[in-house]
Motif scaffolding. Structure first.
Motif: not given
Length: 380
Positions: A15-29
């Motif tokens: 699940w952290p990588f499911v969130e990472g799909l959105v976080a990445g486009f928001r400029g988060q690491a």
């Protein structure tokens, strides 16, 4: 239905990588211990492997090259989710090839994702190693099918056996999966060893061996050109040795796919005895299935080789954690260039995953009379 279960389990476990799909486009690491995936990456000397040991090659180079188009956290998230889903489906197919029915295939897929190795290595931040580990059952299935010339995982050799187009598709699929494993040197070693074991270590193993050599060039060449930089401190052998767990010790922890060196990367549930004992119980159940199959002469060659590989993957790290093992490994680290790849011996226990997945899949009915015998014999 099986694909839906694999997708659901992938989303839950990763699940952290499911969130990472959105976080990445928001400029988060994505940051957790050894995992540092910034929003943008540059193709510098470190990413190329020309500045110090090539530990993160070629994964950093790939992320840097894609960075102008796709944020690195998104790339990592997609790779992890795809590896989890494909690995679970591959485990189900591998178990089915060796006679497991639908309930057993569900179990095989579950074991690939829901195990201590995935949890501990992710908590340590070793995302690319986890991706390679989850793909090993799929690697075994593809290599086995390529070697046997089968069209699918359940039937006999098809009429197109040996045709260039069929061989080409199987070869391309295997090389593609090995390429994902090759994002990290450890992953490539895991993938090639699994593929060659499943194929039989004969002429049929030339494809994964050849692909492995080519895929290793991005980190092998820099390492050979700077051999002095690839020597490691002998103290690393003890620091990265497999760790014992309550009530089961080091061998029991490894048999349950646990035992990572860093206690801080262990889930709280693993700190108690029952959780560690559960892994040992599953391993013993898998051994019981092997005993049944051997006694009835129903253990085919490909599965037998994977079982032997699993035993080696557990025994060798356990021996490496003993006094003599630490001394031997420490000497190698100080004198042999590139031996640092072997200092974290516990990471190689994931080589037991393909066999464990198959044997777990056979637990509901390891022997099913003539039908079961025919399915298992056909797999050889």
């Amino acid at each position: 239905m099986l694909a839906a279960w694999c997708a659901l389990l992938t989303a839950v476990v990763l699940w952290p990588f499911v969130e990472g799909l959105v976080a990445g486009f928001r400029g988060q690491a994505l940051i957790l211990r050894d995992m540092v995936v910034p929003p943008t990456m540059a193709l510098n000397d470190l990413a190329r492997g020309t500045d110090g040991p090539a530990r993160a090659v070629p994964q950093d180079a790939v992320l840097a090259l894609l960075s102008p188009v796709i944020p690195p956290p998104v790339v990592v998230s997609v790779l992890m989710l795809a590896a989890g889903f494909a690995g679970a489906l591959g485990a189900a197919a591998l178990a089915g090839r060796h006679g497991a029915r639908l309930p057993g295939r569900f179990l095989a897929a579950t074991v690939v994702l829901w195990n201590p190795y995935v949890a501990e290595r992710l908590l340590q931040g070793h995302w690319s190693v986890v991706a390679a580990g989850m793909l090993l059952p799929l690697v075994a299935r593809l290599a086995d099918g390529l070697a046997a010339g089968l069209a699918d995982g359940t039937g006999p050799p098809d009429s197109d056996r040996g045709r260039p187009r069929q061989r080409g598709r199987r070869t391309a699929a295997l090389i593609l999966v090995l390429a994902v494993c090759a994002l990290t040197p450890t992953g490539l070693v895991l993938g090639v060893v699994t593929a060659c074991t499943a194929a039989g270590w004969r002429r049929r193993a030339l494809v994964p061996l050849g692909a492995g050599v080519l895929l290793a060039l991005p980190w092998l060449v820099p390492s050979l050109l700077s051999a002095t930089d690839t020597l490691a401190d002998s103290r690393g052998a003890e620091l990265f040795a497999a760790r014992a767990e309550p009530f089961v010790g080091t061998p029991g922890a490894l048999a349950g796919l646990g035992g990572i060196w860093n206690a801080q990367a262990v889930p709280a549930s693993r700190a108690s005895g029952p959780a560690a004992l559960a892994g040992v119980v599953l391993a013993l159940a898998a051994v019981a299935v092997v005993v049944v199959l051997v006694r009835r002469r129903m253990l085919p060659g490909p599965l037998r080789r994977l079982v032997v590989l699993a035993a080696v993957a557990v025994v060798v790290p356990a021996l490496a954690a003993t006094g003599p093992g630490l001394a031997l490994l420490g000497g190698l680290l100080e004198t042999v260039p590139g031996a640092g790849l072997l200092r974290d011996t516990q990471k190689f226990v994931v080589l037991a995953l393909p066999a464990l997945a198959v044997l777990t899949g056979l637990l509901p009915s390891p022997v099913r009379g003539r039908a079961g015998a025919a399915a298992v014999v056909a797999a050889s």
